[in-house]
Design a protein around this motif. Structure first.
Motif, short mmCIF file in Angstrom:
data_model
loop_
_atom_site.label_atom_id
_atom_site.label_comp_id
_atom_site.label_asym_id
_atom_site.label_seq_id
_atom_site.Cartn_x
_atom_site.Cartn_y
_atom_site.Cartn_z
N SER A 44 -1.64 -4.13 14.01
CA SER A 44 -2.45 -5.19 13.40
C SER A 44 -2.42 -6.45 14.27
O SER A 44 -3.43 -7.15 14.41
N GLN A 86 -7.22 -5.17 6.91
CA GLN A 86 -6.75 -4.15 5.97
C GLN A 86 -6.89 -4.63 4.53
O GLN A 86 -7.23 -3.86 3.64
N ASP A 160 -8.77 -1.97 10.56
CA ASP A 160 -7.32 -1.91 10.33
C ASP A 160 -7.03 -1.07 9.09
O ASP A 160 -7.25 -1.51 7.96
N GLU A 161 -6.56 0.13 9.31
CA GLU A 161 -6.15 1.07 8.25
C GLU A 161 -7.20 1.20 7.14
O GLU A 161 -6.90 0.98 5.96
#
Ligand SMILES: Nc1ncnc2c1ncn2[C@@H]1O[C@H](COP(=O)(O)OP(=O)(O)O)[C@@H](O)[C@H]1O
Ligand SMILES: [Mg+2]
Length: 236
Positions: A44, A86, A160-161
């Motif tokens: 991240s 995220q 991000d994820e």
């Protein structure tokens, strides 16, 4: 020519503690590049360095040869890089349509046709256009977050994820959307904890560990390496 180049980037949250100790990677137009690695590896943080949210102390980030290093987040977006964090990646109390309008404020030209284009592409968002984002399912919310990013017609999309918290079915639908976005020519950098699925859809992958590149290769090559399977992919 898209090609995002991250070249030996050193960055962190305080001057005393550089989390990224010289990370390098590339992503080309139409390519899905997965970034894997243990919790706290700096995945991240790398996305925050690319988008100008934290300062790059050494090294460079370029897109098609243009220096992004040192730009403010808004300038990075205006230069073709969409970032989907995220968490808190939609405005919960605003409608789907209002969320997309906010995504359009970076480049105010043609906001309406862009929204209409996204509604045509993602009909579920069109159906829910007047509903508050908080009423969407997890998968629909993630789709909205990606659609907000698409409002700037990016060359690169940093995710991000995106599968975090989604059911396996919703995650698979979301990965299919990522594939489709890549097929339209966007370079995708996909940070994932779901290593198995990420390697299935990625053209290439990088493994970060302790702020450094640990390994890179095709999904097939990385999945075939016993050490990497055991240590980084949670596979046996
Ligand atoms: N806002 C922050 N301030 C200070 N340290 C942070 C911050 N965010 C993350 N870190 C630290 O940076 C390191 C890398 O975190 P992160 O990039 O979030 O890892 P990953 O995404 O790979 O799990 C961790 O040691 C984490 O504690
Ligand atoms: Mg992370």
């Amino acid at each position: 020519m898209t090609t995002l180049v991250i070249d030996n980037v050193v960055a962190g949250y305080t001057r005393a503690d550089m989390i990224l100790k010289g990370v390098s990677m590339t992503a080309d137009a139409g390519e899905i590049v997965a970034v894997l690695g243990p919790n706290g590896a700096g995945k991240s943080t790398m996305l925050k360095a690319v988008t100008g949210q934290i300062a790059v102390r050494e090294g460079h980030v370029t897109l098609a040869g243009r220096e992004l290093t040192g730009m403010k987040p808004r300038e990075v977006v205006a230069n073709g890089v969409a970032y989907v964090p995220q968490e808190s990646n939609v405005f919960a109390t605003m409608s789907v349509r209002e969320n997309l309008e906010i995504g359009g404020t970076v480049d105010r030209a043609n906001v309406r046709p862009r929204i209409d284009g996204l509604f045509a592409r993602f009909p579920v968002l069109a159906e829910k256009r007047h509903d508050a984002a908080r009423t969407l399912s997890g998968g629909q919310r993630q789709l909205l977050a990606m659609a907000i990013g698409m409002m700037v017609e990016p060359q690169v999309m940093l995710l991000d994820e995106p599968s975090a918290g989604l059911s396996p079915k919703a995650a698979h639908e979301m990965f299919a959307v990522i594939r489709e976005i890549a097929a339209s020519g966007v370079a995708i950098v996909l940070v994932e904890q779901n290593a198995f699925d990420a390697l299935q859809i990625a053209d290439r992958a990088y493994i970060l560990a302790a702020g450094l590149n640990h390994a890179e290769g095709t999904g097939a090559a990385l999945s075939a390496d016993p050490d990497i399977r055991r240590t980084f992919l949670g596979m046996h």
